[in-house]
Design a protein around this motif. Structure first.
Motif, PDB file in Angstrom:
ATOM      1  N   GLU A  99      -5.307  32.278  -3.324  1.00 25.10           N
ATOM      2  CA  GLU A  99      -4.644  31.530  -4.397  1.00 25.10           C
ATOM      3  C   GLU A  99      -3.557  32.325  -5.118  1.00 25.10           C
ATOM      4  O   GLU A  99      -2.789  31.753  -5.895  1.00 25.10           O
ATOM      5  CB  GLU A  99      -5.674  31.107  -5.448  1.00 25.10           C
ATOM      6  CG  GLU A  99      -6.803  30.275  -4.920  1.00 25.10           C
ATOM      7  CD  GLU A  99      -7.913  30.096  -5.934  1.00 25.10           C
ATOM      8  OE1 GLU A  99      -8.327  28.944  -6.117  1.00 25.10           O
ATOM      9  OE2 GLU A  99      -8.356  31.093  -6.543  1.00 25.10           O
ATOM     10  N   GLN A 127      -0.680  33.730  -4.398  1.00 20.55           N
ATOM     11  CA  GLN A 127       0.732  33.401  -4.247  1.00 20.55           C
ATOM     12  C   GLN A 127       1.098  32.112  -4.967  1.00 20.55           C
ATOM     13  O   GLN A 127       2.127  32.050  -5.640  1.00 20.55           O
ATOM     14  CB  GLN A 127       1.120  33.310  -2.777  1.00 20.55           C
ATOM     15  CG  GLN A 127       2.623  33.141  -2.627  1.00 20.55           C
ATOM     16  CD  GLN A 127       3.118  33.449  -1.234  1.00 20.55           C
ATOM     17  OE1 GLN A 127       2.329  33.655  -0.331  1.00 20.55           O
ATOM     18  NE2 GLN A 127       4.411  33.486  -1.067  1.00 20.55           N
ATOM     19  N   SER A 128       0.277  31.096  -4.866  1.00 21.83           N
ATOM     20  CA  SER A 128       0.619  29.822  -5.496  1.00 21.83           C
ATOM     21  C   SER A 128       0.546  29.898  -7.022  1.00 21.83           C
ATOM     22  O   SER A 128       1.262  29.174  -7.705  1.00 21.83           O
ATOM     23  CB  SER A 128      -0.287  28.704  -4.981  1.00 21.83           C
ATOM     24  OG  SER A 128      -1.623  28.932  -5.367  1.00 21.83           O
TER      25      SER A 128
END
Length: 59
Positions: free
Chosen positions: A12, A14-15
């Motif tokens: 998660e 990177q997002s």
């Protein structure tokens, strides 16, 4: 009311923060990024509070 800890999984990162897993791991190996916490034997994540504090310092 009980305070709930929030964890961010490597998949998660990177997002949510715009940093790739490989960059996060590379920075961790240099001591320039918060360490992962073992959530279970096969599950790790970062404390969201630690990541928020880190990105606040480098911003």
């Amino acid at each position: 009311m009980k305070h709930q800890k929030v964890f961010i999984r490597p998949s998660e990162i990177q997002s949510i923060y715009g940093i790739s897993k490989s960059t996060a791991y590379r920075m961790m190996s240099r001591g320039a990024f918060p360490e992962l916490v073992a959530l279970s034997p096969r599950c790790k994540g970062w404390r969201k509070a630690d990541l928020d504090a880190h990105f606040k310092l480098v911003a």
